[in-house]
Design a protein around this motif. Structure first.
Motif, PDB file in Angstrom:
ATOM      1  N   LEU A 131       0.845  -1.186   0.000  1.00  0.00           N
ATOM      2  CA  LEU A 131       0.000   0.000   0.000  1.00  0.00           C
ATOM      3  C   LEU A 131       0.881   1.236   0.000  1.00  0.00           C
ATOM      4  N   LEU A 132       0.440   2.244  -0.703  1.00  0.00           N
ATOM      5  CA  LEU A 132       1.093   3.537  -0.755  1.00  0.00           C
ATOM      6  C   LEU A 132       0.255   4.522   0.041  1.00  0.00           C
ATOM      7  N   ALA A 133       0.902   5.432   0.739  1.00  0.00           N
ATOM      8  CA  ALA A 133       0.226   6.568   1.360  1.00  0.00           C
ATOM      9  C   ALA A 133       1.048   7.799   1.045  1.00  0.00           C
ATOM     10  N   THR A 134       0.402   8.822   0.531  1.00  0.00           N
ATOM     11  CA  THR A 134       1.081  10.086   0.290  1.00  0.00           C
ATOM     12  C   THR A 134       0.522  11.083   1.292  1.00  0.00           C
ATOM     13  N   VAL A 135       1.419  11.900   1.833  1.00  0.00           N
ATOM     14  CA  VAL A 135       1.005  12.819   2.891  1.00  0.00           C
ATOM     15  C   VAL A 135       1.853  14.084   2.815  1.00  0.00           C
ATOM     16  N   ASP A 136       1.242  15.195   3.159  1.00  0.00           N
ATOM     17  CA  ASP A 136       1.990  16.441   3.267  1.00  0.00           C
ATOM     18  C   ASP A 136       3.017  16.269   4.387  1.00  0.00           C
ATOM     19  N   PHE A 151       3.597   1.689   8.217  1.00  0.00           N
ATOM     20  CA  PHE A 151       4.063   2.321   6.991  1.00  0.00           C
ATOM     21  C   PHE A 151       5.463   2.884   7.211  1.00  0.00           C
ATOM     22  N   VAL A 152       6.297   2.780   6.179  1.00  0.00           N
ATOM     23  CA  VAL A 152       7.697   3.195   6.248  1.00  0.00           C
ATOM     24  C   VAL A 152       7.925   4.336   5.261  1.00  0.00           C
ATOM     25  N   PHE A 153       8.593   5.373   5.744  1.00  0.00           N
ATOM     26  CA  PHE A 153       8.925   6.524   4.908  1.00  0.00           C
ATOM     27  C   PHE A 153       9.847   6.099   3.780  1.00  0.00           C
ATOM     28  N   GLU A 154       9.547   6.579   2.580  1.00  0.00           N
ATOM     29  CA  GLU A 154      10.407   6.301   1.436  1.00  0.00           C
ATOM     30  C   GLU A 154      11.129   7.549   0.949  1.00  0.00           C
ATOM     31  N   GLN A 155      10.378   8.619   0.682  1.00  0.00           N
ATOM     32  CA  GLN A 155      10.994   9.827   0.131  1.00  0.00           C
ATOM     33  C   GLN A 155      10.045  11.004   0.216  1.00  0.00           C
ATOM     34  N   ASP A 161       3.734  21.520  -9.052  1.00  0.00           N
ATOM     35  CA  ASP A 161       3.328  22.840  -8.555  1.00  0.00           C
ATOM     36  C   ASP A 161       4.235  23.354  -7.431  1.00  0.00           C
ATOM     37  N   GLY A 162       5.294  22.606  -7.116  1.00  0.00           N
ATOM     38  CA  GLY A 162       6.230  23.007  -6.072  1.00  0.00           C
ATOM     39  C   GLY A 162       5.895  22.458  -4.696  1.00  0.00           C
ATOM     40  N   ALA A 163       4.718  21.874  -4.535  1.00  0.00           N
ATOM     41  CA  ALA A 163       4.336  21.281  -3.250  1.00  0.00           C
ATOM     42  C   ALA A 163       5.183  20.037  -2.988  1.00  0.00           C
ATOM     43  N   LYS A 164       5.415  19.764  -1.737  1.00  0.00           N
ATOM     44  CA  LYS A 164       6.184  18.577  -1.352  1.00  0.00           C
ATOM     45  C   LYS A 164       5.220  17.487  -0.877  1.00  0.00           C
ATOM     46  N   THR A 165       5.519  16.247  -1.229  1.00  0.00           N
ATOM     47  CA  THR A 165       4.720  15.095  -0.835  1.00  0.00           C
ATOM     48  C   THR A 165       5.639  14.034  -0.271  1.00  0.00           C
ATOM     49  N   ALA A 166       5.283  13.535   0.914  1.00  0.00           N
ATOM     50  CA  ALA A 166       6.023  12.429   1.516  1.00  0.00           C
ATOM     51  C   ALA A 166       5.353  11.119   1.099  1.00  0.00           C
TER      52      ALA A 166
END
Length: 173
Positions: A131-136, A151-155, A161-166
């Motif tokens: 499973l993938l989760a994207t989060v600000d 869940f484990v942080f990847e990048q 648009d310049g916004a960052k997504t974890a």
């Protein structure tokens, strides 16, 4: 009556009904609720109606989609959640988990309960491998919920648009 998609101790998820529009429109118009959703801008009623329509269409197409979160004790809609098809997730063995709750439901453990139920469903009913989760990256509450559920942080990626997504991943096994 529509059958529930997922049930947990205090929550149930079901497909959206037409009469959910008022509640959902109030949630998507609340700047606190949508702060970390999409571009962070509240939606108007027409945009919300379109989102509900798309959610139900995606559920029929992919077998995945966004559902209404219902608090079982009160039987009221308190947010949305689901597993969605994501072109960045390696199909067919992965999907993206999404959720949002009304502010009066924050800090009550609903997020962790919800994510655990979604993960269990993904493994047991859908046979997904990951499973993938994207989060600000600033959404500390959701990051804690994801980490509590394995869940484990990847990048962190910068969007167009310049916004960052974890990006966080969870693999079965």
């Amino acid at each position: 009556m529509t059958q529930d998609w997922i049930r947990s101790e205090r929550l149930r998820l079901r497909p959206w009904h037409e009469d959910d529009l008022d509640v959902f429109a109030a949630l998507t118009a609340d700047p606190q609720v949508v702060r970390y959703v999409g571009d962070g801008q509240p939606l108007d009623r027409a945009q919300t109606a379109y989102w509900l329509e798309q959610a139900n269409r995606n559920r029929r197409r992919w077998g995945l989609g966004t559902h209404a979160i219902i608090e079982r004790a009160s039987d009221r809609p308190i947010g949305w959640a689901g597993l969605i098809h994501n072109d960045n997730a390696p199909a067919p063995m992965a999907a993206e988990i999404i959720y949002a709750l009304a502010p009066d439901c924050w800090g009550r453990g609903y997020g962790s309960e919800l994510v655990a139920a979604l993960v269990d469903w993904a493994w047991q009913q859908r046979g997904l491998a990951s499973l993938l989760a994207t989060v600000d990256p600033d959404n500390a509450g959701s990051i804690r919920v994801l980490q509590r559920n394995g869940f484990v942080f990847e990048q962190i990626a910068e969007e167009a648009d310049g916004a960052k997504t974890a990006y966080y991943w969870l693999g079965r096994g």
